[in-house]
Design an enzyme around this catalytic site. Structure first.
Site, PDB file in Angstrom:
ATOM      1  CB  SER A 227      42.711  45.451  45.805  1.00 11.14           C
ATOM      2  OG  SER A 227      41.061  46.032  46.573  1.00 11.14           O
ATOM      3  CG  HIS A 255      46.066  42.527  46.220  1.00 12.22           C
ATOM      4  ND1 HIS A 255      45.557  42.284  44.841  1.00 12.22           N
ATOM      5  CD2 HIS A 255      44.319  42.676  46.930  1.00 12.22           C
ATOM      6  CE1 HIS A 255      43.877  42.646  44.323  1.00 12.22           C
ATOM      7  NE2 HIS A 255      43.434  42.481  45.576  1.00 12.22           N
ATOM      8  CE  LYS A 287      43.400  39.258  44.484  1.00  9.24           C
ATOM      9  NZ  LYS A 287      41.821  38.673  44.930  1.00  9.24           N
TER      10      LYS A 287
END
Ligand code: PMP
Length: 452
Positions: A227, A255, A287
């Site tokens: 991240s 992610h 996300k």
């Protein structure tokens, strides 16, 4: 109670005894010496508060505005409105542009109209809404696992899962750059915890060789896409080590879902591995899926156990039906429109190419959703973010303690919704403003200034 008000099952003698007991005077307490009064520390006297105050004072002295908690006036996607001004936005997780897409929002509206806003209580007691099961089945299909479970928060997913599965006598090994939620879960579990140098399979193998046999169960945790640095975990090597040493492999796909692999399916697609080689697929709905919440996908027994015992599931409220509906729709779009991931990756490649030409350091980032521009000093990073905002770019600084003191950076979240012109502007303006600040002599050692 019976009709006459007496308790059923108590005979007259027992009732009399209870009444007599209740009438007895309490035995006087033996006098205990009064201890000297102890005062609770005022919060503003805590050492952490002192550090915070010093950082703010140094920032104010250098004329740097607080870059955090900027207020957005509307939906944030490739652009956003901050204080009434439209800016190009690089600070949202919206990797496939789904926060600007009407379909997840429409699904959330229908769920609110059908079930209301609140999930009411923990799913254990408040029960399920069909959309919970539908989302869990879709996630299990995605990872080709038997089952999946969704939690109300991504952070809580890691804390509760690791805290539930491991305990004293077990071993947790994690990458040194692992997310805070994994560390908190590891601490909660009571297991022994060791970290290995970032992406260093040799270091992990050494730790396993030295320690594995002394512990009952072992867990290795990595992130699919890191991240803060935007690089990826070496999954094939980790799977080979798993077969040699026998541990559970947990991959945090927060992610990587939507952003890596040719069509955005995540780490298993990027490496062409069999998803069943990973024991615990963890991810967030916040996300790429543009919602909130977290998930675990894996075997039936794993999911059964988490649903029956994991603290952040059993003792926390269920995922709001609207959030589940939005995430489910977003996951369907991810599968139906694979070009979105390809666009994100070509935008990221363009950013990397232009940054390299401009002499900006993007560290170890690959062409995906997270690209840092290394700055070094925390105050310089904060000031650079402020200057970028003044020129219509929203990119946030990542500073100590999220990264080591001299590893501050600006983090750019790249999305499929950005245009090549927006990417080009981002790199050009970042270079111009960084060079201007350096020419002005900006940049100081924050750690030294904090010892003032
Ligand atoms: N894992 C990783 C790798 C993360 O970056 C984050 C937060 N950004 C989380 C877990 C926690 O997820 P959430 O913000 O959805 O609670």
């Amino acid at each position: 109670m019976t009709a006459d008000g007496s308790r059923p099952g108590l005979d007259a003698d027992a009732r009399q005894r209870l009444i007599a007991q209740a009438r007895q005077r309490p035995t006087p307490l033996r006098a205990v010496p009064t201890p000297a009064p102890v005062r609770a520390t005022a919060f503003d006297r805590l050492p952490d508060y002192d550090t915070l105050t010093k950082m703010r004072a140094v920032g104010a002295m250098m004329g740097v505005a607080n870059p955090f908690y900027r207020s957005h006036d509307g939906r944030a996607s490739a652009t956003s409105m901050i204080d009434g001004v439209e800016v190009i936005n690089f600070a949202s997780y919206d990797y496939l542009g789904l926060n600007a897409d009407p379909r997840p929002a429409a699904a959330a509206h229908v769920a609110i109209d059908t079930y209301g806003v609140s999930p009411s209580a923990s799913r254990l007691v408040a029960g399920e809404r069909p959309v919970h099961g539908a989302l869990e089945r879709a996630l299990a299909r995605h990872y080709r696992t038997d089952a999946a479970v969704v939690f109300v928060s991504g952070h809580a997913t890691n804390v509760a899962t690791i805290g539930e599965l491991l305990g004293e006598g077990d071993l947790i090994l994690h990458d040194s750059l692992i997310h805070n939620s994994v560390m908190v879960g590891a601490k909660l579990s009571g297991a022994s915890r060791r970290s290995f140098a970032h992406n260093d399979l040799g270091a992990l193998a050494r730790l396993l060789a030295e320690n594995r046999s002394q512990y009952r169960n072992a867990l290795v945790v990595v992130e699919g896409l890191y991240s803060m640095d935007g690089d990826i975990a070496p999954l094939p090597g980790l799977i080979a080590l798993k077969k040699q040493y026998g541990f559970w492999l947990m991959v945090d796909e927060a992610h990587s879902l939507g952003s890596i692999g040719a069509t955005g399916l995540g780490s298993f697609e990027a490496f062409g591995i069999d998803p069943s080689d990973v024991d615990i697929w963890m991810g967030t709905l916040s996300k790429t899926l543009g919602s909130t919440g977290g998930y675990v996908a894996g075997s039936t027994a794993l999911v059964d156990l988490l649903k029956a015992q994991a603290s952040g599931f059993v003792y926390s409220v269920g995922l709001a039906p609207a959030m589940a509906a939005a995430a489910l729709t977003a996951l369907d779009i991810l599968h139906a429109e694979p070009d979105r991931a390809a666009t994100l990756q070509s935008n990221a490649q363009l950013f990397l190419d232009l940054a390299a030409k401009a002499g900006l350091d993007t560290g170890t980032a690959i062409a995906s959703a997270v690209i840092p521009v290394m700055v070094g000093d925390s105050l310089l990073a904060a000031k650079l973010s402020e200057r970028l905002l003044a020129r219509g770019l929203n990119a946030l600084p990542i500073i100590y303690p999220a990264v080591p003191m001299q590893s501050a950076r600006l983090r750019f979240f790249i999305t499929s919704a950005h245009s090549p012109a927006q990417i080009e502007a981002a790199v050009r303006i970042t270079k111009e403003e960084r060079d201007r600040l350096l020419a002005e002599g900006f940049g100081c050692d924050l750690s030294k200034m904090m010892d003032l």
